[in-house]
Design a protein around this motif. Sequence first.
Motif, PDB file in Angstrom:
ATOM      1  N   VAL A  12      24.667 -28.733 -26.454  1.00  0.00           N
ATOM      2  CA  VAL A  12      24.879 -27.714 -25.440  1.00  0.00           C
ATOM      3  C   VAL A  12      26.366 -27.442 -25.359  1.00  0.00           C
ATOM      4  N   ILE A  13      26.741 -26.184 -25.384  1.00  0.00           N
ATOM      5  CA  ILE A  13      28.148 -25.811 -25.304  1.00  0.00           C
ATOM      6  C   ILE A  13      28.399 -25.064 -24.001  1.00  0.00           C
ATOM      7  N   THR A  14      29.418 -25.475 -23.270  1.00  0.00           N
ATOM      8  CA  THR A  14      29.823 -24.791 -22.052  1.00  0.00           C
ATOM      9  C   THR A  14      31.266 -24.350 -22.214  1.00  0.00           C
ATOM     10  N   PHE A  15      31.565 -23.104 -21.893  1.00  0.00           N
ATOM     11  CA  PHE A  15      32.896 -22.567 -22.114  1.00  0.00           C
ATOM     12  C   PHE A  15      33.631 -22.339 -20.805  1.00  0.00           C
ATOM     13  N   LEU A  16      34.894 -22.747 -20.797  1.00  0.00           N
ATOM     14  CA  LEU A  16      35.805 -22.460 -19.698  1.00  0.00           C
ATOM     15  C   LEU A  16      37.079 -21.941 -20.345  1.00  0.00           C
ATOM     16  N   GLN A  17      37.206 -20.628 -20.464  1.00  0.00           N
ATOM     17  CA  GLN A  17      38.251 -20.100 -21.323  1.00  0.00           C
ATOM     18  C   GLN A  17      38.851 -18.829 -20.750  1.00  0.00           C
ATOM     19  N   TYR A  18      40.161 -18.658 -20.997  1.00  0.00           N
ATOM     20  CA  TYR A  18      40.837 -17.425 -20.613  1.00  0.00           C
ATOM     21  C   TYR A  18      40.738 -16.418 -21.746  1.00  0.00           C
ATOM     22  N   PHE A  19      40.420 -15.176 -21.414  1.00  0.00           N
ATOM     23  CA  PHE A  19      40.443 -14.101 -22.395  1.00  0.00           C
ATOM     24  C   PHE A  19      41.399 -13.014 -21.933  1.00  0.00           C
ATOM     25  N   ALA A  20      41.678 -12.071 -22.807  1.00  0.00           N
ATOM     26  CA  ALA A  20      42.652 -11.032 -22.502  1.00  0.00           C
ATOM     27  C   ALA A  20      42.096  -9.985 -21.542  1.00  0.00           C
ATOM     28  N   TYR A  21      40.757  -9.966 -21.351  1.00  0.00           N
ATOM     29  CA  TYR A  21      40.122  -9.054 -20.409  1.00  0.00           C
ATOM     30  C   TYR A  21      40.599  -7.618 -20.587  1.00  0.00           C
ATOM     31  N   GLY A  22      40.546  -7.113 -21.807  1.00  0.00           N
ATOM     32  CA  GLY A  22      40.861  -5.723 -22.049  1.00  0.00           C
ATOM     33  C   GLY A  22      42.317  -5.442 -22.339  1.00  0.00           C
ATOM     34  N   ASN A  23      43.195  -6.427 -22.186  1.00  0.00           N
ATOM     35  CA  ASN A  23      44.592  -6.201 -22.538  1.00  0.00           C
ATOM     36  C   ASN A  23      44.714  -5.970 -24.040  1.00  0.00           C
ATOM     37  N   PRO A  24      45.533  -5.024 -24.472  1.00  0.00           N
ATOM     38  CA  PRO A  24      45.713  -4.793 -25.908  1.00  0.00           C
ATOM     39  C   PRO A  24      46.579  -5.870 -26.548  1.00  0.00           C
ATOM     40  N   LYS A  25      46.509  -5.948 -27.854  1.00  0.00           N
ATOM     41  CA  LYS A  25      47.348  -6.865 -28.623  1.00  0.00           C
ATOM     42  C   LYS A  25      48.666  -6.159 -28.931  1.00  0.00           C
ATOM     43  N   CYS A  26      49.777  -6.832 -28.699  1.00  0.00           N
ATOM     44  CA  CYS A  26      51.088  -6.194 -28.866  1.00  0.00           C
ATOM     45  C   CYS A  26      51.336  -5.778 -30.314  1.00  0.00           C
ATOM     46  N   CYS A  27      51.014  -6.668 -31.256  1.00  0.00           N
ATOM     47  CA  CYS A  27      51.319  -6.441 -32.669  1.00  0.00           C
ATOM     48  C   CYS A  27      50.051  -6.120 -33.453  1.00  0.00           C
ATOM     49  N   ASP A  28      50.234  -5.790 -34.710  1.00  0.00           N
ATOM     50  CA  ASP A  28      49.097  -5.526 -35.591  1.00  0.00           C
ATOM     51  C   ASP A  28      48.445  -6.850 -35.982  1.00  0.00           C
ATOM     52  N   ASN A  29      47.248  -6.783 -36.568  1.00  0.00           N
ATOM     53  CA  ASN A  29      46.593  -7.986 -37.064  1.00  0.00           C
ATOM     54  C   ASN A  29      47.488  -8.674 -38.095  1.00  0.00           C
ATOM     55  N   GLY A  30      47.534  -9.999 -38.039  1.00  0.00           N
ATOM     56  CA  GLY A  30      48.361 -10.745 -38.977  1.00  0.00           C
ATOM     57  C   GLY A  30      49.819 -10.828 -38.587  1.00  0.00           C
ATOM     58  N   HIS A  31      50.156 -10.344 -37.384  1.00  0.00           N
ATOM     59  CA  HIS A  31      51.533 -10.391 -36.902  1.00  0.00           C
ATOM     60  C   HIS A  31      51.567 -11.028 -35.514  1.00  0.00           C
ATOM     61  N   GLN A  32      52.730 -11.570 -35.160  1.00  0.00           N
ATOM     62  CA  GLN A  32      52.925 -12.148 -33.838  1.00  0.00           C
ATOM     63  C   GLN A  32      54.352 -11.891 -33.379  1.00  0.00           C
ATOM     64  N   MET A  33      54.612 -12.143 -32.096  1.00  0.00           N
ATOM     65  CA  MET A  33      55.928 -11.907 -31.525  1.00  0.00           C
ATOM     66  C   MET A  33      56.898 -13.029 -31.888  1.00  0.00           C
ATOM     67  N   LYS A  34      58.119 -12.627 -32.272  1.00  0.00           N
ATOM     68  CA  LYS A  34      59.193 -13.587 -32.508  1.00  0.00           C
ATOM     69  C   LYS A  34      60.484 -13.022 -31.930  1.00  0.00           C
ATOM     70  N   ALA A  35      61.301 -13.914 -31.373  1.00  0.00           N
ATOM     71  CA  ALA A  35      62.564 -13.494 -30.773  1.00  0.00           C
ATOM     72  C   ALA A  35      63.671 -13.543 -31.816  1.00  0.00           C
ATOM     73  N   LEU A  36      64.289 -12.400 -32.090  1.00  0.00           N
ATOM     74  CA  LEU A  36      65.409 -12.307 -33.022  1.00  0.00           C
ATOM     75  C   LEU A  36      66.613 -11.774 -32.258  1.00  0.00           C
ATOM     76  N   ASN A  37      67.627 -12.647 -32.093  1.00  0.00           N
ATOM     77  CA  ASN A  37      68.827 -12.268 -31.331  1.00  0.00           C
ATOM     78  C   ASN A  37      68.460 -11.760 -29.940  1.00  0.00           C
ATOM     79  N   SER A  38      67.568 -12.511 -29.283  1.00  0.00           N
ATOM     80  CA  SER A  38      67.124 -12.220 -27.911  1.00  0.00           C
ATOM     81  C   SER A  38      66.275 -10.958 -27.809  1.00  0.00           C
ATOM     82  N   THR A  39      65.861 -10.412 -28.944  1.00  0.00           N
ATOM     83  CA  THR A  39      65.006  -9.225 -28.942  1.00  0.00           C
ATOM     84  C   THR A  39      63.643  -9.586 -29.514  1.00  0.00           C
TER      85      THR A  39
END
Length: 247
Positions: A12-39
């Motif tokens: 039996v599996i029970t889930f307690l998890q946070y989801f984005a609830y409709g929030n969009p993804k900032c970057c494209d698939n295969g990408h993530q946020m990184k800070a470069l020179n504070s940007t």
Amino acid sequence: MKCVTIFLPIIVITFLQYFAYGNPKCCDNGHQMKALNSTWTCQSNSNKRLQSNFQINSFITRNTNGTCVETVFQNQTSKFFVDENKNVSKKDSIEFNFFPKCCHLGRSYNQKLHSCVQMENSSAIEKFIPRDSYISIGLPNCKIISDVEQPSLESFSFPSDFIYLSKEKKNISKGNFCVDSTLDSKFIVRICEKDYQVCDQVRCIHKCCFDGQSFVNGSKCRDTFRYGVDLKSTKYIEEPDCKYNLI
């Protein structure tokens, strides 16, 4: 060595998890946020064990301001705000549990080879993955992996922070399991075991690389998820069709 039939407990599996609830993804698939020179900018993510199924991607490239979500260093997840000039600022960190799928999206699990196979259609497990969520792939740091087959998902409730083995009255915590479809339209739960007692019931095979990895360019272990372990490749393995665990 004779094959052993083992009657497995109901899971039996029970889930307690946070989801984005409709929030969009900032970057494209295969990408993530990184800070470069504070940007904060979107950079390619070399982690092949992370996927997503957001309805809206690349929010920061759209001509609108608002909030989006994205993974950052070490797969931590945060909310970001994009203003009308496309300036990106980091807001709150999010406790975001990733859906534990054994294979990549579009692939199912091969129980004979312990590998992943590309399918023409989406695997059956994918309809249970909530939209606007992240997916972690496989058990990358596990040294002992056992497979538990399930004929259906009647006893499952998605998503989950743990698996409860009702017969053994034992919880398997998040990070120590993944779930997926099999090639014969059943379902598999792969469990990261704590000790070698599982080898007393089902034989164990020593694998050189971690789960999902294969030798590439010599003896370098790389994420491939395709090749698995073919016991029929040598005549020295008795009864290669018998079930086995990976250690």
